[in-house]
Each structure stands twice: as structure tokens, then as C-alpha cells.
Design an enzyme around this catalytic site. Structure first.
Site, PDB file in Angstrom:
ATOM      1  N   ASP A 159      63.529  71.462 121.766  1.00  0.00           N
ATOM      2  CA  ASP A 159      64.227  71.162 120.529  1.00  0.00           C
ATOM      3  C   ASP A 159      64.484  69.646 120.531  1.00  0.00           C
ATOM      4  O   ASP A 159      64.202  68.958 121.512  1.00  0.00           O
ATOM      5  CB  ASP A 159      65.518  71.992 120.413  1.00  0.00           C
TER       6      ASP A 159
HETATM    7  C1  GLC Z   1      66.955  70.592 115.086  1.00  0.00           C
HETATM    8  C2  GLC Z   1      67.058  72.094 115.211  1.00  0.00           C
HETATM    9  C3  GLC Z   1      65.728  72.792 115.208  1.00  0.00           C
HETATM   10  C4  GLC Z   1      64.757  72.009 114.343  1.00  0.00           C
HETATM   11  C5  GLC Z   1      64.496  70.697 115.051  1.00  0.00           C
HETATM   12  C6  GLC Z   1      63.563  69.780 114.235  1.00  0.00           C
HETATM   13  O1  GLC Z   1      67.928  69.989 115.862  1.00  0.00           O
HETATM   14  O2  GLC Z   1      67.814  72.617 116.281  1.00  0.00           O
HETATM   15  O3  GLC Z   1      65.946  74.115 114.719  1.00  0.00           O
HETATM   16  O4  GLC Z   1      63.553  72.740 114.191  1.00  0.00           O
HETATM   17  O5  GLC Z   1      65.695  69.994 115.354  1.00  0.00           O
HETATM   18  O6  GLC Z   1      64.190  69.389 113.070  1.00  0.00           O
END
Ligand code: GLC
Length: 749
Positions: free
Chosen positions: A281
Site C-alpha cells: 500500500d
Molecule cells: C491508499 C489506500 C489504498 C489505495 C492506495 C493508492 O492509501 O490505502 O486503498 O489503493 O493508497 O491510492
């Protein structure tokens, strides 16, 4: 003979490289042989575009340099055909011309916004959820996005957690069906198709169990809880062919999931045989320093890549530290090559090496965003997502308040969301200005329904969350003039979503005071609740005669709501998550264990298993949802009272529409394993059937109970099937069981 030999060779290649055609497998291996270590690590590196706009596409020059030198494998938050084309062209300037992946958070539509995922889950319409996912993929793929960071499949029991809006609620069975449907919708006929995008199951794993519902927080649970509740939707997504997984920000039993070899290697890539790739993430590799799990960024890179995290989102840690770790022999080339092979396999599957621009087409984009069928699908999903919580006969009247007559003389429209535009789209709708002209407000929806003689009066009454009551007087005044009041209340669109946990899940501001003031006028009220989570609104729930839970329904929200308000669609939604009486009741969910003192009632001390100041049951139960008609269940039959572990039992019943309008009922099958090697829940949803009935019509509904519906996971994460007695419960909701039976699972009989 030669043909048979060729088939065997092809098959082995297919197995070795998963989904690739033999020619591509050979191309991939040739490419791997040419790649330097830096270029390989480049494929494991992902950057974000400029999330606050499109110009410049990157807000840091080093990203352009890395792109041109083959040090980037994927980008996210790059929107629009021009920008996608531009970055792909830069990537193709690199020595080996390896094309980029373009990822994005398209949670419930890109240009055309659908209801938020939790709202869609309330439809229990698996086919329609697959269809909305398909439409989102058709739109986004035309704009160059060939990778969704969806479906979010986190189970949660905690409405304080803002991201509850992204998922499918509390139930593993419903959540698993929805996870697989969304993967199928996104990936369509396979990710080589130009209208398909790669699906990503996230956040792996157990992110929805954060302590206190506080986002990003610690998760601690037994393995059996992990396996029985939180992993099933991920397993379903993997089995449906999800191309990637995203790990999560939380620690699970002390280990950040980004560094969890148990999750990423033992379970996902090992036991489940997952051949896609795992992406971190946002910055979750580097977050391990703050977790106190590693000393520094180098340690984070080592921990993450060793545990099976194949790609590093945005924090450049792999780019900076993997070369050194490989040089020092701390990370083997096998680990690097496995990660790179997984990523490149998907790029070959997508067809990007044949045509890096295949997912970019202005013509397809125009066609997709102007497809009337797409808009109608969004509105149908909106209708089916609405849950009728209550519909009673007001004092002095003879009929329930809903559905409203289109010829009603005067309607007072009151509340902060009657005129809202942006709000209807909920969180994760950053591209909303693209589509803002098509958003149907609740006012517009209602106005389009009523007759020319109907007088619509409007007063906002109050803001969503400020404390001023200055608007009350005007609202009361128009309520007194009306035959009915429609109040549209609830959260701000961004009060639920990422990093939007709330400690108090009641109506914000002075909304409840406004409801009481309008109630005091004696004019019957229909209340619409707009939110991304279950809210607590006990006074209104006890006094307001008609309540529709309208979540956030997207671009066509106002139209879908009006369709239900005026009876053009008979509401059929069922809650995918329990609504507590107070935040103090959280966590509260239907598939709980019995405890040693199951509640006999609310007053006998020592048999409460609840609170002395609150009733034990929730305000609205999982599976609850009313209709403008009524359904009678009867004639319950079971094909047998015993079942062998390789057998099955058929359970059937009749459902009759005993009301005056046609409607759809979701008949729910719950089972209870009476005795297990670990205590088992008092009931678990194991099947459901949606049945549409005309007034007076009766249909038979049948379920087949098979062994897979009786298994559970033990502490070792092993699926077990244990002989013994099972209760069968058929209901209209988890707290509205209409028919019961039981059977014995036993091979000796
Ligand atoms: C965010 C979220 C995730 C998302 C990623 C890209 O922090 O936790 O769900 O897909 O970053 O935006």
C-alpha cells in the site's frame, strides 16, 4: 505423436508461466536475460502521478529521469489520455522499452459514479455488482488505466472505521461472492481484452479489524478468526483470478502485513497458488520503521521483499536499497526474479508488449461515457441499494407513509442533502467534475416525479455539521404547510472513507434537533439517510414513520431515490452490516458466538451478555430490509434429516407475496453448527435467493446444503468438516427467522 508432444510442451509452459502463451513466455525469459539488476528493480518500483491535478503529471523531476531509464514499472494517479500516453512514451525511451502499468483507485466508477461499494452490497445483487464493475473497467481502460486497486474486500465489524464504505460489510459469505463478482467484472473476458483491467484484492489482510475502528491501527486476532472471517473474500478473489493483491497498513499479530511471509508467501502464493503479484500500500514498506518492526529503510526493503511484497508503491525504498541488499547477498536474485517475473507476466498478459497504447482510445472513451445503458445500470444499482428500514402508518392515518403519491398536493423538502451535488458521489470520487453535469440531485429526482400540481417547498434547515439552528424556523414553517415532509440527512461525503474514522457515529451537527422540530409539527416525515457507514439515530428511528437508507448512490442518486420514494421501484435492499444502537455496542455483528450465558432477555442480571443501560440486540440487524409489500414463508421441506460428509440436503419453502404490489425478497439461509472443536457462531449466512413476486404470487425456493457450507477453519488454518447436528434457519433477515429445521451430519448413519 508429434502433436501430442507439442501439447505437452505447451501445457508445461502454461503451468510454469501461469497464464502466458508459449511465445510470450519465451519473450519474457529472453527479456529477463537482458535486464540489469537496476532494470529488474525498476519493475518493482511504482510512483504516483500528481494526485491534485494533471499538470505537471509528476511533481518531482527525478520521476521523469527514472521513467526514461527503466527504473519505474508502474504509476498510479495519472489521469487522462494525454498524460497516460505521455508517460508511456517516456517509458518506451528506456533501453528495453518495457511498458508501464497504470493503476488507479476506481472504487465505484470513474466518470460515471455508482453507489459506494457498501451500498451496492446492500443490493445482494451479485450479477448487477459484476455489471457495474464491468462498466467501470470499460470506461477506465479506454483512458489508459489498466489496473484497478479494487475490489476492497476487507470484512469489518466496526462502523467507526471510515473505510467500511469501501467494502461489502460484515459477512464472509456475502463478501466472498461480491469479491469474486467484482474481480470478474473488472477482468471481463481476461486482462488481454482492451475493455478489461487487472483487479487487485485489498487490503491483505484483516485491515478492517483495526483496534477501535481507528484507521491504520493494530490488528490482533486468532488464526481461526483470521481464516473464518477475514480471509474468505481474499480467497474468493484469488480463485476468481485477481491479477494482484495489495497488502495493508496494519500489523497483524505484531507483524506488518507488508512483511508477513505467512500471509504473502505461505497462504497467498503457497496454499492458494496465487501467480499474480503483490503491491504494497502507499508507503507501507517505509511505514515499518514507524511500526517499530525494522530499524531503517534498508531493513524495510529486506523485510518486505523477503516476505513476498513484489512492488513498492511510491516510497522508492526498493529502488534505493535492493541493489545493495542483493550485492551483499542478503536478498537473492531468485526473490528479485520471482517478483519481476510476476509483474512482467501481467504486462505480457495485458498485451502491453505488443501494443503499449492499446488501452488508450479517445473513441472508446467517448463511447463508454455516453452509453445510456451504463447510466441506466447505475440508476438500477441505486434503486437496489436502498434499504427500507421502516415504513409505518402515522398517527391518524390509514396507510404507511411510503410510497408517496405523485399527485400529492404539497411536499416540504428539508435537510442538508436535498440539494447536494458532490455529496451523492461519496468518497473516492476524485474525477467528479468530469461528470458533475449529469449528477441528479435529490431535489431534481423528486421534482421529475411529481405532478405539475404538486407544490415543492424547500428549506435546508441546517448544515451537515455546524451548530446553527437559524434555519429551523423556515423549515418548520414549510413543514406545517405540507402534506408530507421529505428530510435528507446524514454525513458529509468525506466523513467516511480513508482516514475518516469517527468516534461518534450519530448525525453530525444539529440534525437530530431539526428532525425533532419537524416531527413536532405533526406532518408525516420520510427520512433519507445519506452516509458511508451505519449511523446511530435512535430518536429518529423510533419516531419517524418512514426511513430509507440511501448511502451515497452516485451520479444518478436523486433519480434512484425518487424511483423508490414514489413507488416506481419497490425497495428490496438488505443491510450488509449490523446497525448498532450506540457506538458503545460496537463491535456487534450477527454471526457471533453464543457465549456461556446467551441472553435470555434484557433484564435478568447475569444473563444479559450486554449492558445494563442498553438493549442487547442491534438497532437494525444484518439482512434487514423491508418492502412496500409483505412476504409469507411456508411449506418448509427438507429432503432428509441426516447427511453424509459427501452428501447434500435439499431445503425448500414457499414464498408468497401477500401484499398489493410486486416486490423482490431476498430469502436468506442461515446454518448453525451446534457443537464444534471450536465454538461456532449462532448462525452463519450460507446462501440466499432473490425472488420477484407479483401480488398474491407464490413461488418455491430451494437451497442445496453441501459439505462446503458446513466446513470451518481450525487454529492451524485447516478447513475441517465435523460430524454433528446443524440447525437450519430461513429468514427475511438475520433477526427475522421464519422457518427452522435441523439435520445430522454423520457418515455412520
Ligand atoms: C491508499 C489506500 C489504498 C489505495 C492506495 C493508492 O492509501 O490505502 O486503498 O489503493 O493508497 O491510492
Amino acid at each position: 505423436m508429434r502433436k501430442l508432444l507439442l501439447v505437452i510442451i505447451l501445457f508445461s509452459f502454461q503451468q510454469l508461466f501461469g497464464q502466458l502463451k508459449p511465445a510470450d513466455s519465451i519473450r519474457l525469459e529472453n527479456l529477463m536475460k537482458q535486464m540489469t539488476l537496476e532494470e529488474k528493480i525498476g519493475q518493482m518500483n511504482m510512483y504516483t502521478g500528481n494526485i491534485f491535478g494533471d499538470d505537471p503529471v509528476f511533481t518531482a523531476d527525478f520521476k521523469y529521469e527514472d521513467l526514461k531509464n527503466g527504473r519505474v514499472g508502474a504509476v498510479l494517479n495519472v489521469n487522462g489520455i494525454k498524460n497516460t500516453k505521455y508517460l508511456q512514451e517516456l517509458a518506451l525511451q528506456s533501453r528495453l522499452k518495457i511498458p508501464l502499468l497504470f493503476g488507479n483507485d476506481v472504487l465505484h466508477g470513474l466518470h460515471l459514479l455508482f453507489p459506494i461499494p457498501l451500498a451496492e452490497a446492500a443490493s445482494w445483487d451479485i450479477g448487477l455488482m459484476e455489471k457495474t464493475a464491468r462498466i467501470a473497467a470499460i470506461e477506465s481502460s479506454a483512458r489508459g488505466n489498466n489496473w484497478f486497486f479494487q475490489p476492497m474486500v476487507d470484512i469489518t465489524h466496526d462502523p467507526r472505521w471510515g473505510r467500511v464504505m469501501e467494502g461489502a460489510g460484515e459477512d464472509p459469505y456475502l463478501g466472498s461472492l461480491i469479491a469474486a463478482a467484482r474481480v470478474r467484472g473488472y477482468q471481463g473476458n481476461g486482462i488481454g481484452d482492451t475493455t478489461s483491467v487487472m483487479a487487485t484484492a485489498k487490503h491483505f489482510a484483516a485491515y478492517g479489524a483495526a483496534i477501535g475502528g481507528r484507521d491504520y491501527n493494530t490488528v490482533d486476532m486468532s488464526n481461526q478468526e483470521l481464516w473464518n472471517v477475514y480471509l474468505p473474500p481474499f480467497k474468493a478473489a484469488a480463485e476468481a483470478g485477481a491479477s494482484s493483491f495489495m497488502n495493508s497498513f496494519n500489523t497483524l499479530n505484531g507483524v506488518p502485513t507488508t512483511a508477513s511471509s505467512y500471509l504473502q508467501r505461505d497462504i497467498l502464493k503457497g496454499e492458494w497458488g496465487f501467480r499474480g503479484f503483490v503491491v504494497s500500500d502507499w508507503g507501507s514498506v517505509g511505514d515499518m520503521i514507524a511500526h517499530g518492526y525494522v530499524k531503517d529503510a534498508e531493513g524495510a526493503a529486506l523485510a518486505a521483499v523477503t516476505a513476498g511484497c513484489d512492488m513498492d508503491m511510491e516510497d522508492q525504498i526498493y529502488k534505493k536499497y535492493l541493489p545493495k541488499l542483493v550485492a551483499e547477498g542478503k536478498v537473492s536474485m531468485d526473490i528479485i526474479d520471482d517478483a519481476v517475473r510476476r509483474i512482467l507476466t501481467k504486462k505480457f498478459e495485458l498485451g502491453l508488449f505488443d501494443d503499449p497504447f492499446k488501452f488508450i482510445s479517445q473513441e472508446r472513451w467517448e463511447k463508454a461515457i455516453n452509453n445510456p445503458g451504463h447510466i441506466e445500470t447505475a440508476r438500477q444499482m441505486g434503486r437496489e441499494s436502498i434499504v427500507l428500514l421502516k415504513n409505518e402508518i402515522p398517527e391518524g392515518k390509514t396507510q404507511p407513509v411510503l410510497p408517496l403519491s405523485k399527485n400529492i398536493k404539497t411536499i416540504a423538502l428539508i435537510g442538508p442533502h436535498i440539494m447536494s451535488v458532490r455529496e451523492n458521489l461519496g468518497f473516492w470520487s476524485p474525477w467528479w467534475p468530469d461528470d458533475s453535469t449529469r449528477i441528479i440531485t435529490q431535489y431534481q429526482g423528486i421534482k421529475s416525479k411529481v405532478s405539475a400540481n404538486t407544490r415543492l417547498l424547500y428549506a435546508k434547515g441546517c448544515e451537515v455539521s455546524d451548530t446553527s439552528t437559524a434555519g429551523f424556523a423556515e423549515a418548520v414553517r414549510i413543514a406545517k404547510q405540507a402534506d408530507v415532509v421529505i428530510m435528507s440527512m446524514g454525513e458529509q461525503f468525506d466523513m467516511s472513507g480513508e482516514s475518516r474514522s469517527r468516534s461518534d457515529i450519530t448525525f453530525p451537527g444539529v440534525q437530530e434537533a431539526l428532525i425533532k422540530a419537524i416531527y413536532a409539527t405533526g406532518t408525516p416525515i420520510v427520512m433519507l439517510v445519506n452516509a458511508g457507514r451505519p449511523l446511530v439515530f435512535n430518536w429518529a428511528a423510533d419516531h419517524v414513520p418512514a426511513i430509507l437508507y440511501t448511502w451515497w448512490l452516485g451520479t444518478t442518486a436523486g433519480g434512484a431515490i425518487a424511483d423508490v420514494l414514489f413507488g416506481d421501484y419497490n425497495p428490496s435492499g438488505k443491510l450488509p452490516i449490523t446497525f448498532p444502537r450506540s457506538v458503545g455496542q460496537v463491535p456487534i455483528f450477527y454471526n457471533h458466538l453464543s457465549t456461556g450465558k446467551p441472553p435470555k432477555n434484557d433484564s435478568i442480571a447475569y444473563y444479559r451478555t450486554g449492558y445494563i443501560d442498553l438493549m442487547q440486540n442491534p438497532k437494525f440487524a444484518f439482512g434487514h430490509g423491508l418492502s412496500y409489500t409483505t412476504f409469507e414463508y411456508g411449506d418448509f421441506r427438507m429432503s432428509d434429516s441426516t447427511m453424509k460428509t459427501d452428501g447434500s440436503i435439499r431445503v425448500s419453502l414457499s414464498v408468497t407475496n401477500t401484499g398489493k404490489v410486486a416486490g423482490e425478497e431476498t430469502v436468506q439461509l442461515y446454518l448453525r453448527d451446534k457443537v464444534g472443536s471450536i465454538a461456532r457462531p449462532v448462525k452463519e449466512l450460507k446462501d440466499f435467493k432473490k425472488v420477484i413476486l407479483k401480488p398474491g404470487e407464490k413461488k418455491r425456493v430451494e437451497f442445496v446444503i453441501t459439505p462446503d457450507k458446513l466446513t470451518f477453519y481450525n487454529e492451524q488454518g485447516k478447513q475441517v468438516l465435523e460430524p454433528g447436528e446443524f440447525d437450519v434457519m430461513i429468514g427475511s433477515a438475520s433477526d427475522d427467522i421464519r422457518l427452522k429445521g435441523s439435520f445430522l451430519l454423520n457418515d455412520e448413519l
